[in-house]
Design a protein around this motif. Sequence first.
Motif, PDB file in Angstrom:
ATOM      1  N   GLU A   2       0.840  -1.192   0.000  1.00 35.87           N
ATOM      2  CA  GLU A   2       0.000   0.000   0.000  1.00 35.87           C
ATOM      3  C   GLU A   2       0.876   1.243   0.000  1.00 35.87           C
ATOM      4  OE1 GLU A   2      -2.414   0.408   3.506  1.00 35.87           O
ATOM      5  OE2 GLU A   2      -0.751  -0.099   4.821  1.00 35.87           O
ATOM      6  N   LEU A   3       0.306   2.318  -0.495  1.00 37.88           N
ATOM      7  CA  LEU A   3       0.954   3.624  -0.418  1.00 37.88           C
ATOM      8  C   LEU A   3       0.240   4.433   0.643  1.00 37.88           C
ATOM      9  CD1 LEU A   3       1.375   4.545  -4.192  1.00 37.88           C
ATOM     10  CD2 LEU A   3       3.078   3.590  -2.645  1.00 37.88           C
ATOM     11  N   LEU A   4       1.015   5.097   1.495  1.00 42.89           N
ATOM     12  CA  LEU A   4       0.454   5.915   2.563  1.00 42.89           C
ATOM     13  C   LEU A   4       0.961   7.338   2.413  1.00 42.89           C
ATOM     14  CD1 LEU A   4       1.247   3.372   5.361  1.00 42.89           C
ATOM     15  CD2 LEU A   4      -1.048   4.026   4.678  1.00 42.89           C
ATOM     16  N   VAL A   5       0.052   8.308   2.472  1.00 37.12           N
ATOM     17  CA  VAL A   5       0.427   9.724   2.425  1.00 37.12           C
ATOM     18  C   VAL A   5       0.291  10.270   3.832  1.00 37.12           C
ATOM     19  CG1 VAL A   5      -0.152  11.999   1.516  1.00 37.12           C
ATOM     20  CG2 VAL A   5      -0.316  10.007   0.053  1.00 37.12           C
ATOM     21  N   ARG A   6       1.308  10.963   4.282  1.00 35.80           N
ATOM     22  CA  ARG A   6       1.276  11.533   5.622  1.00 35.80           C
ATOM     23  C   ARG A   6       0.720  12.953   5.573  1.00 35.80           C
ATOM     24  NH1 ARG A   6       5.399  11.179  10.511  1.00 35.80           N
ATOM     25  NH2 ARG A   6       4.467  12.824  11.747  1.00 35.80           N
ATOM     26  N   ALA A   7      -0.300  13.199   6.374  1.00 30.08           N
ATOM     27  CA  ALA A   7      -0.878  14.539   6.500  1.00 30.08           C
ATOM     28  C   ALA A   7      -0.185  15.253   7.649  1.00 30.08           C
ATOM     29  CB  ALA A   7      -2.375  14.430   6.765  1.00 30.08           C
ATOM     30  N   ALA A  17       4.842   6.926   1.823  1.00 31.14           N
ATOM     31  CA  ALA A  17       5.542   5.738   2.309  1.00 31.14           C
ATOM     32  C   ALA A  17       4.979   4.523   1.583  1.00 31.14           C
ATOM     33  CB  ALA A  17       5.344   5.576   3.809  1.00 31.14           C
ATOM     34  N   VAL A  18       5.818   3.524   1.387  1.00 33.62           N
ATOM     35  CA  VAL A  18       5.391   2.253   0.813  1.00 33.62           C
ATOM     36  C   VAL A  18       5.268   1.267   1.965  1.00 33.62           C
ATOM     37  CG1 VAL A  18       5.957   0.410  -0.801  1.00 33.62           C
ATOM     38  CG2 VAL A  18       6.595   2.761  -1.330  1.00 33.62           C
ATOM     39  N   VAL A  29       8.530   1.699   4.270  1.00 31.80           N
ATOM     40  CA  VAL A  29       9.723   2.422   3.828  1.00 31.80           C
ATOM     41  C   VAL A  29       9.294   3.877   3.728  1.00 31.80           C
ATOM     42  CG1 VAL A  29      11.464   2.667   2.035  1.00 31.80           C
ATOM     43  CG2 VAL A  29      10.511   0.409   2.523  1.00 31.80           C
ATOM     44  N   VAL A  30       9.916   4.736   4.534  1.00 34.44           N
ATOM     45  CA  VAL A  30       9.485   6.125   4.648  1.00 34.44           C
ATOM     46  C   VAL A  30      10.594   7.078   4.226  1.00 34.44           C
ATOM     47  CG1 VAL A  30       7.870   5.601   6.503  1.00 34.44           C
ATOM     48  CG2 VAL A  30      10.192   6.297   7.069  1.00 34.44           C
ATOM     49  N   ASN A  31      10.192   8.298   3.895  1.00 34.56           N
ATOM     50  CA  ASN A  31      11.140   9.362   3.611  1.00 34.56           C
ATOM     51  C   ASN A  31      11.566   9.950   4.949  1.00 34.56           C
ATOM     52  OD1 ASN A  31      12.442  11.740   3.016  1.00 34.56           O
ATOM     53  ND2 ASN A  31      11.001  12.381   1.455  1.00 34.56           N
ATOM     54  N   ALA A  32      12.847   9.818   5.271  1.00 33.62           N
ATOM     55  CA  ALA A  32      13.390  10.364   6.517  1.00 33.62           C
ATOM     56  C   ALA A  32      14.218  11.609   6.182  1.00 33.62           C
ATOM     57  CB  ALA A  32      14.214   9.308   7.238  1.00 33.62           C
ATOM     58  N   LEU A  33      13.582  12.536   5.486  1.00 35.60           N
ATOM     59  CA  LEU A  33      14.164  13.785   5.002  1.00 35.60           C
ATOM     60  C   LEU A  33      15.279  13.521   4.007  1.00 35.60           C
ATOM     61  CD1 LEU A  33      13.939  16.003   8.177  1.00 35.60           C
ATOM     62  CD2 LEU A  33      12.331  15.780   6.304  1.00 35.60           C
ATOM     63  N   ASP A  46      -1.955   9.899  11.346  1.00 34.34           N
ATOM     64  CA  ASP A  46      -2.001  10.934  10.313  1.00 34.34           C
ATOM     65  C   ASP A  46      -1.541  10.417   8.948  1.00 34.34           C
ATOM     66  OD1 ASP A  46       0.577  10.710  11.237  1.00 34.34           O
ATOM     67  OD2 ASP A  46       0.999  12.848  11.214  1.00 34.34           O
ATOM     68  N   SER A  47      -1.392   9.098   8.800  1.00 34.50           N
ATOM     69  CA  SER A  47      -1.079   8.488   7.501  1.00 34.50           C
ATOM     70  C   SER A  47      -2.355   7.932   6.891  1.00 34.50           C
ATOM     71  CB  SER A  47      -0.053   7.370   7.661  1.00 34.50           C
ATOM     72  OG  SER A  47       1.172   7.874   8.087  1.00 34.50           O
TER      73      SER A  47
END
Length: 54
Positions: A2-7, A17-18, A29-33, A46-47
Amino acid sequence: MELLVRAGGDLAGGSIAVGFTLGGDHLRVVNALDENGLEIGPPSPDSHPVPLTT
């Protein structure tokens, strides 16, 4: 998968995030800046999932 968008109003707001469910665990797997990160456990409140289409 799944794809998750963080608000939210912080720097991570809008990041994608995947996510994978493996057995009973959830891995993302998330974007850590400036690098990628791994998170284990339920997604944060909030995802929000994004529908995948084929």
